[in-house]
Design a protein around this motif. Structure first.
Motif, PDB file in Angstrom:
ATOM      1  N   ARG D  28       0.834  -1.258   0.064  1.00  0.00           N
ATOM      2  CA  ARG D  28       0.007  -0.012  -0.191  1.00  0.00           C
ATOM      3  C   ARG D  28       0.917   1.209  -0.220  1.00  0.00           C
ATOM      4  NH1 ARG D  28      -4.246  -0.073   4.132  1.00  0.00           N
ATOM      5  NH2 ARG D  28      -3.946  -2.118   3.815  1.00  0.00           N
ATOM      6  N   SER D  31       1.936   1.378  -3.679  1.00  0.00           N
ATOM      7  CA  SER D  31       1.264   2.117  -4.729  1.00  0.00           C
ATOM      8  C   SER D  31       0.697   3.582  -4.367  1.00  0.00           C
ATOM      9  CB  SER D  31      -0.086   1.172  -4.998  1.00  0.00           C
ATOM     10  OG  SER D  31      -0.707   0.784  -3.856  1.00  0.00           O
ATOM     11  N   GLY D  32       0.648   3.895  -2.898  1.00  0.00           N
ATOM     12  CA  GLY D  32       0.185   5.110  -2.709  1.00  0.00           C
ATOM     13  C   GLY D  32       1.432   6.280  -2.878  1.00  0.00           C
ATOM     14  N   GLU D  35       1.115   6.932  -6.762  1.00  0.00           N
ATOM     15  CA  GLU D  35      -0.069   7.644  -7.173  1.00  0.00           C
ATOM     16  C   GLU D  35       0.344   9.137  -6.877  1.00  0.00           C
ATOM     17  OE1 GLU D  35      -3.623   7.016  -4.479  1.00  0.00           O
ATOM     18  OE2 GLU D  35      -4.976   7.641  -6.136  1.00  0.00           O
TER      19      GLU D  35
ATOM     20  N   ASP E  32      -5.621  -2.855  -6.337  1.00  0.00           N
ATOM     21  CA  ASP E  32      -5.294  -1.682  -5.789  1.00  0.00           C
ATOM     22  C   ASP E  32      -4.856  -0.508  -6.689  1.00  0.00           C
ATOM     23  OD1 ASP E  32      -4.834   0.373  -3.814  1.00  0.00           O
ATOM     24  OD2 ASP E  32      -3.035  -0.292  -3.415  1.00  0.00           O
ATOM     25  N   ARG E  36      -6.298   3.072  -8.387  1.00  0.00           N
ATOM     26  CA  ARG E  36      -5.717   4.418  -8.058  1.00  0.00           C
ATOM     27  C   ARG E  36      -5.606   5.091  -9.545  1.00  0.00           C
ATOM     28  NH1 ARG E  36      -2.880   4.718  -2.865  1.00  0.00           N
ATOM     29  NH2 ARG E  36      -2.943   2.990  -2.023  1.00  0.00           N
ATOM     30  N   SER E  40      -7.085   8.552 -10.344  1.00  0.00           N
ATOM     31  CA  SER E  40      -5.876   9.643 -11.110  1.00  0.00           C
ATOM     32  C   SER E  40      -6.210  10.281 -12.330  1.00  0.00           C
ATOM     33  CB  SER E  40      -4.435   9.096 -11.000  1.00  0.00           C
ATOM     34  OG  SER E  40      -4.118   8.724  -9.576  1.00  0.00           O
TER      35      SER E  40
END
Lengths: 98, 89, 98, 89, 98, 89
Positions: D28, D31-32, D35, E32, E36, E40
């Motif tokens: 997480r 991928s955060g 992003e 996931d 995203r 986005s």
């Protein structure tokens, strides 16, 4: 339940795993929608200055209308997706007015 | 939701699931509230201590957020009950 | 653990499911709070221009104060909810200074 | 957290739970990070290729984010230990 | 699977729990990342005025480039973390071009 | 992803896992769509009824979001397949 195999104890105990799983999905969905309404209506109705701890009259009325409008939007979107046949698999989602 | 067609073992199971979920929801509500009030009230990082102005803002924010959630919960329950009711003739 | 039935293997192995579940709740909560601090303090302290890859002095100091302040806010909110009696059920949340 | 009162089976269980959780947290975080750096650095969609300016921004962003997380982790651990310690007289 | 103990039924059924767990991790990660990208690229490419329900030409082209660019960023970040040795434990993440 | 080395029991298990995940993903897509379209289209809380302008905005928003997700899905699948393919000489 299907995710973790069926334990002998549970199946002899007379628990219908499919039914339980659908109920859990339903609870998860209702709770997810509720949390989204709390966040959205807070953004729409509550001023972030926090001069006092009570909801004033304007905020209270705004919240009531905001929740009602969110339900309306949810219903319209649900009808649209139903007519688009997109939610063939969403048959578990029976409770949130869909 | 209607669990009346569930047998005793299933109802016991659901009670546990719901308790667990309520606990998780409460914890997420709590940390979400802290995050929201921190983000709204704290913008001065020349000190690590909360100023009295920031503290008052945080307390009001928490108060208001809880009242907000409660009011949303009331309206949500009413509208959900309405949506579940058999359609009127 | 209650969510998935008690497997014979596990209960004969001497695992106290209640205790395990509370520990998992605690880990989940600490990890949730940590992730929120990372995001909030990034928004507060890090300029999104990214002219270099190192933290400069101002950013580093800001992060230290930001984390401390987040803990303060967490504590104040916890006290408020405790006095409001709202967290009767939050007894599992013992570790994050609550 | 203090697992010292756990028996051997419980400790083994918790070790597995924690390993699994660390893996999920890492994914997480990863991928955060992607992003966040994409959103900050990429604003030109007249081409599908990363410009060298965008690429440098992404690399700095990732670098800085990791250092940020690490520093937050250090402060977090210190303050958490303090909060858990018995109150001073 | 390790999270819930090994049920006798499952292990006698010949299911390799490690392998299943890695596959689930992989699915979770891909899903996931996909979510995203959807969020986005919606923010980057779709005007929030909603004057019509179709994607116009500019939006469609923007989406294609946006997804490609997100993959590029993912790859660069992956290489960086690999060289930093930070992802020693991320060996389960084999599918998303990492 | 390649499950070809899985035995029959494992493949059956994965099928169930994937079905469950798809159901959850669909529900999250759905409620995320409602939230996004509500936030973009509804800004007037002098009434609790949706105005016809708000309704049209919501319907267009939902339509566009579904087409957007579908297009992202197509590109995602292509690029993922490319990334998984053996490198060209």
């Amino acid at each position: 339940m299907s995710m973790f195999g069926r334990t002998p104890a549970a199946s002899s105990g007379g628990v219908n795993h499919e039914r339980i799983e659908m109920a859990i999905n339903e609870i998860d969905m209702v709770s997810d929608v509720f949390n989204r309404i709390v966040a959205s209506c807070h953004n729409k109705c509550i001023s972030p200055r926090y001069a006092e701890g009570d909801l004033n009259k304007g905020e209270s009325v705004c919240i009531d209308r905001c929740v009602a409008k969110f339900f309306e939007v949810n219903k319209k979107v649900g009808e649209k997706m139903q007519s688009a046949g997109a939610n063939a698999q969403a048959t578990g989602a029976t409770s949130f007015g869909l | 939701m209607d669990f009346s067609q569930f047998n005793a073992a299933e109802q016991a199971h659901m009670t546990k699931v719901i308790e667990k979920k309520q606990m998780q929801d409460f914890m997420r509500l709590y940390s979400g509230l802290v995050e929201r009030c921190f983000n709204s009230c704290c913008n001065d990082f020349t000190s690590k201590a909360l100023s009295s102005k920031e503290e008052q803002c945080v307390l009001n924010c928490a108060d208001k957020f809880l009242k907000h959630s409660e009011r949303v919960g009331q309206r949500f329950a009413e509208l959900n009950a309405e949506a579940m009711a058999p359609p009127k003739p």
